[in-house]
Design a protein around this motif. Structure first.
Motif, PDB file in Angstrom:
ATOM      1  N   ARG A   1       0.974  -1.058   0.095  1.00 30.55           N
ATOM      2  CA  ARG A   1      -0.014  -0.008  -0.070  1.00 30.55           C
ATOM      3  C   ARG A   1       1.029   1.148  -0.066  1.00 30.55           C
ATOM      4  NH1 ARG A   1      -5.305  -0.675   1.502  1.00 30.55           N
ATOM      5  NH2 ARG A   1      -6.109  -2.895   1.729  1.00 30.55           N
ATOM      6  N   PHE A   2       1.508   1.624  -0.889  1.00 32.93           N
ATOM      7  CA  PHE A   2       2.401   2.746  -1.272  1.00 32.93           C
ATOM      8  C   PHE A   2       1.487   4.088  -0.956  1.00 32.93           C
ATOM      9  CE2 PHE A   2       5.305   0.022  -3.671  1.00 32.93           C
ATOM     10  CZ  PHE A   2       6.280  -0.153  -2.894  1.00 32.93           C
ATOM     11  N   LYS A   3       2.315   5.040  -0.303  1.00 33.39           N
ATOM     12  CA  LYS A   3       1.475   6.131  -0.181  1.00 33.39           C
ATOM     13  C   LYS A   3       2.000   7.360  -0.715  1.00 33.39           C
ATOM     14  CE  LYS A   3      -0.254   8.782   3.777  1.00 33.39           C
ATOM     15  NZ  LYS A   3      -0.134   8.939   5.452  1.00 33.39           N
ATOM     16  N   GLY A   4       3.303   7.485  -0.847  1.00 33.24           N
ATOM     17  CA  GLY A   4       4.018   8.486  -1.451  1.00 33.24           C
ATOM     18  C   GLY A   4       5.486   8.288  -1.789  1.00 33.24           C
ATOM     19  N   GLY A   5       5.849   9.157  -2.434  1.00 39.15           N
ATOM     20  CA  GLY A   5       7.442   9.052  -2.931  1.00 39.15           C
ATOM     21  C   GLY A   5       7.723   8.322  -4.273  1.00 39.15           C
ATOM     22  N   ASN A   6       8.991   8.090  -4.694  1.00 40.35           N
ATOM     23  CA  ASN A   6       9.175   7.350  -5.642  1.00 40.35           C
ATOM     24  C   ASN A   6       9.385   5.899  -5.427  1.00 40.35           C
ATOM     25  OD1 ASN A   6       9.938   6.567  -8.183  1.00 40.35           O
ATOM     26  ND2 ASN A   6      12.026   7.303  -8.151  1.00 40.35           N
ATOM     27  N   TYR A   7       8.505   5.456  -5.740  1.00 38.56           N
ATOM     28  CA  TYR A   7       8.617   3.790  -5.477  1.00 38.56           C
ATOM     29  C   TYR A   7       8.514   2.983  -6.654  1.00 38.56           C
ATOM     30  CZ  TYR A   7       3.498   4.696  -5.604  1.00 38.56           C
ATOM     31  OH  TYR A   7       2.056   5.043  -6.073  1.00 38.56           O
ATOM     32  N   ALA A   8       8.930   3.695  -7.886  1.00 41.42           N
ATOM     33  CA  ALA A   8       9.221   2.969  -9.127  1.00 41.42           C
ATOM     34  C   ALA A   8      10.401   1.770  -9.087  1.00 41.42           C
ATOM     35  CB  ALA A   8       9.781   4.052 -10.067  1.00 41.42           C
ATOM     36  N   PRO A   9      10.155   0.959  -9.464  1.00 44.73           N
ATOM     37  CA  PRO A   9       9.411   0.399 -10.682  1.00 44.73           C
ATOM     38  C   PRO A   9       8.068   0.060 -10.214  1.00 44.73           C
ATOM     39  CG  PRO A   9      10.800  -1.298 -10.486  1.00 44.73           C
ATOM     40  CD  PRO A   9      11.164  -0.204  -9.338  1.00 44.73           C
TER      41      PRO A   9
ATOM     42  N   VAL B   1      10.069   7.368   0.244  1.00 43.44           N
ATOM     43  CA  VAL B   1       8.726   6.291   0.032  1.00 43.44           C
ATOM     44  C   VAL B   1       8.093   6.150   1.427  1.00 43.44           C
ATOM     45  CG1 VAL B   1       8.170   3.922  -0.552  1.00 43.44           C
ATOM     46  CG2 VAL B   1       9.636   5.031  -2.025  1.00 43.44           C
ATOM     47  N   THR B   2       6.756   6.171   1.159  1.00 47.04           N
ATOM     48  CA  THR B   2       5.823   5.996   2.518  1.00 47.04           C
ATOM     49  C   THR B   2       4.953   5.059   2.125  1.00 47.04           C
ATOM     50  OG1 THR B   2       4.543   8.018   1.942  1.00 47.04           O
ATOM     51  CG2 THR B   2       6.087   8.412   3.511  1.00 47.04           C
ATOM     52  N   TYR B   3       4.260   4.422   2.928  1.00 47.34           N
ATOM     53  CA  TYR B   3       3.335   3.363   2.875  1.00 47.34           C
ATOM     54  C   TYR B   3       2.458   3.199   4.110  1.00 47.34           C
ATOM     55  CZ  TYR B   3       6.033  -0.042   5.682  1.00 47.34           C
ATOM     56  OH  TYR B   3       6.809  -0.440   6.491  1.00 47.34           O
ATOM     57  N   ASN B   4       1.325   2.708   3.597  1.00 43.98           N
ATOM     58  CA  ASN B   4       0.307   2.263   4.912  1.00 43.98           C
ATOM     59  C   ASN B   4       0.462   0.788   5.064  1.00 43.98           C
ATOM     60  OD1 ASN B   4      -0.715   4.879   5.093  1.00 43.98           O
ATOM     61  ND2 ASN B   4      -2.142   4.484   3.276  1.00 43.98           N
ATOM     62  N   ARG B   5       0.270   0.695   6.476  1.00 49.45           N
ATOM     63  CA  ARG B   5       0.483  -0.614   6.714  1.00 49.45           C
ATOM     64  C   ARG B   5      -0.856  -1.340   6.747  1.00 49.45           C
ATOM     65  NH1 ARG B   5       4.536  -2.349  11.683  1.00 49.45           N
ATOM     66  NH2 ARG B   5       6.326  -1.328  10.961  1.00 49.45           N
ATOM     67  N   GLY B   6      -1.155  -2.427   6.426  1.00 51.29           N
ATOM     68  CA  GLY B   6      -2.502  -2.967   6.153  1.00 51.29           C
ATOM     69  C   GLY B   6      -2.787  -4.017   7.362  1.00 51.29           C
ATOM     70  N   SER B   7      -3.614  -4.880   7.093  1.00 50.49           N
ATOM     71  CA  SER B   7      -4.013  -5.932   8.308  1.00 50.49           C
ATOM     72  C   SER B   7      -2.961  -6.864   8.417  1.00 50.49           C
ATOM     73  CB  SER B   7      -5.399  -6.344   8.150  1.00 50.49           C
ATOM     74  OG  SER B   7      -5.757  -7.326   9.204  1.00 50.49           O
ATOM     75  N   GLU B   8      -2.580  -7.573   9.522  1.00 55.21           N
ATOM     76  CA  GLU B   8      -1.424  -8.534   9.581  1.00 55.21           C
ATOM     77  C   GLU B   8      -0.118  -8.491   9.026  1.00 55.21           C
ATOM     78  OE1 GLU B   8      -4.200 -12.434   9.731  1.00 55.21           O
ATOM     79  OE2 GLU B   8      -4.379 -11.598   7.677  1.00 55.21           O
ATOM     80  N   HIS B   9       0.117  -7.150   9.044  1.00 55.72           N
ATOM     81  CA  HIS B   9       1.573  -6.621   8.176  1.00 55.72           C
ATOM     82  C   HIS B   9       2.542  -7.459   8.839  1.00 55.72           C
ATOM     83  CE1 HIS B   9       4.310  -3.848   6.195  1.00 55.72           C
ATOM     84  NE2 HIS B   9       4.813  -3.876   7.601  1.00 55.72           N
TER      85      HIS B   9
END
Length: 489
Positions: A293-301, A343-351
């Motif tokens: 669950r990417f949230k922001g930043g350059n997470y290419a590719p 790069v930022t991301y959201n943690r999902g369930s059971e991460h």
């Protein structure tokens, strides 16, 4: 541009393969000018109808993802504990006959079978050059769909002679899986020599694919001599080899490689994507569900996803130091963010911090607005490495060895480590462990655990119940409540 068969139904076929309603998915209703009286009169009709049979392979993305979620390899994940509840229930082994995902598998596999049976029904109507191969591909596909049904549900109704009508469901009983397997074996044996080793279009069934599927079906029945023989024919053909660098096997620019025995083709270019109609897609919807669950930043590719099918720490720890399969199978998001600090991301369930890298969404594999469900990643349904390991397993237990299990296992491990210094003895335990490491994330794990009795590590698994899934309740009701439910459900 890849020369591969894209499983797309033409306008003419839409009327031939109409699924009338959710309760009538089995019945094919010809409409308009294209009907049974004026169809299958020219060779192109057969070829178009065959594409319609291939089309349902797209839906097996769900089968493959659930084959991991139900196992000890992964957790369901998602945004929260109720996100896609039917998948969460399968992960926790609390699924019931009302589980919608299981009904989708039942419907989609029988829809593919019904399309195949339509060709069978009219197979003698028109003669033309190349017809034997068309019919052989059709029987391979029907066998593939039936195998999926038996893996999930055990005993299932067996329809083989023609289109399946609603009336048929009121009279046909469930067939013991041994008889279903027998029919699959007969169909594949009848098809093998009519299929070429190589096809002009990538994604079409070949002789190697049919032999490999036949060997797998023998293996599931513990017919080890027959399985060893079938796998040995694939190996001896010289048509396949391991890709030298494991880290490239699942890249989108390495689809249909020399290691591909059978590969389900996906395209991310088809419009009409919808969360309400996964069977309408030409893309691989499971890939988007499995991404971080990417949230922001350059997470290419990479592209963002919905954080389902989360690998567990125990699987990650099972890889030895130097095993190149680990980083090619497990995407470690903390390690990724440590390098790409914006790069930022959201943690999902059971991460757990891990994701399925084999089927991770890439930013450039989709060109339509909704990238979440229409990815172009092909599914490597049968890889040569899988064949080598199944052959090693079969030969270890066969009364007459067709091949040296040690040499078969060594090929897989030598590729994984890049040298011959990490070889292990070809015992059954080591071969099965190698299957887990080699095939993690590819949808085989749960079914391998069930067929070998290695289910004690699956959380919530109940012996003599969870080896198969429940037949959807509504299907039993539609059949007049004549079918017994699977044990424990």
């Amino acid at each position: 541009m890849k020369n591969k068969i894209i499983y797309k139904i033409t306008v003419a076929l839409v009327v031939l393969f109409t699924i009338n309603s959710c309760d009538e998915y089995l019945e094919i209703t010809p409409e308009g000018k294209q009907n049974t009286e004026n169809y299958f009169n020219v060779p192109q009709d057969y070829h178009d109808a065959l594409v319609g049979v291939y089309d349902l392979l797209n839906t097996t993305a769900l089968n493959n993802m659930l084959g991991e979620i139900a196992s000890d390899n992964t957790l369901c994940g998602g945004e929260n504990p109720t996100d896609v509840l039917e998948w969460q229930q399968i992960d926790d082994m609390i699924h019931t006959p009302d589980n919608g995902a299981l009904r989708s598998i039942w419907q989609w596999m029988y829809a593919g079978i019904s399309r195949a049976n339509y060709i069978v029904e009219f197979q003698d109507k028109t003669q033309f050059q190349g017809k034997e191969q068309v019919l052989a591909e059709n029987l391979f596909l029907r066998s593939y769909y039936y195998f999926e049904l038996v893996k999930f549900f055990g005993d299932v109704p067996l329809y083989t002679d023609g289109r399946i009508s609603i009336a048929d469901t009121q009279t046909i009983e469930k067939t013991p899986k041994a008889e279903v397997y027998s029919k699959i074996e007969a169909d594949l044996n009848a098809s093998i020599n009519k299929l070429p080793w190589q096809q002009n279009q990538k994604g079409r069934a070949t002789r190697g694919a049919a032999l490999a599927l036949l060997g797998k079906i023998y293996l599931y029945q513990k017919k080890y001599d027959e399985a060893a023989d079938a796998f040995n024919k694939v190996i001896a053909s010289g048509q396949y080899q391991l890709v030298s660098d494991f880290t490239t096997v699942f890249l989108n620019n390495n689809e249909n490689s020399v290691e591909a025995v059978f590969e389900v083709q996906y395209s991310g270019t088809q419009e009409g994507a919808s969360f309400e109609c996964f069977q309408c897609l030409e893309g691989n919807f499971a890939v988007g569900f499995m991404g971080p669950r990417f949230k922001g930043g350059n997470y290419a590719p990479y592209a963002s996803g919905f954080s389902f099918n989360i690998p567990v720490q125990e699987l990650v720890d099972a890889y030895e130091t130097g095993d190149t399969r680990k980083d090619a199978t497990i995407f470690d998001i903390d390690a990724f963010v440590a390098i790409k600090t914006d790069v930022t991301y959201n943690r999902g369930s059971e991460h757990t911090g891990f994701f399925n890298k084999k089927y991770i969404p890439y930013a450039d594999d989709n060109v339509i607005p909704d990238q979440n469900i229409n990815r172009s990643n092909n599914y490597r349904a049968i890889r040569y490495a899988d064949v080598l390991l199944m052959a090693a397993e079969a030969n270890l237990q066969a009364t007459v060895q067709k091949n040296n299990p040690q040499g078969l296992l060594d090929q897989v491990r030598d590729r994984a480590f890049g040298d011959a210094n990490h070889r292990v003895n070809a015992t059954l335990e080591n071969v099965l462990n190698e299957r887990r490491l080699e095939l993690a994330g590819e949808g085989h794990r749960f079914f391998d655990q069930v067929r070998t009795g290695k289910t004690s590590s699956i959380p919530g698994f109940t012996t003599s119940k969870n080896e198969v899934f429940p037949i959807p309740r509504i299907e039993i009701e539609l059949a007049g409540n004549r079918w017994d439910q699977n044990n424990g459900y």
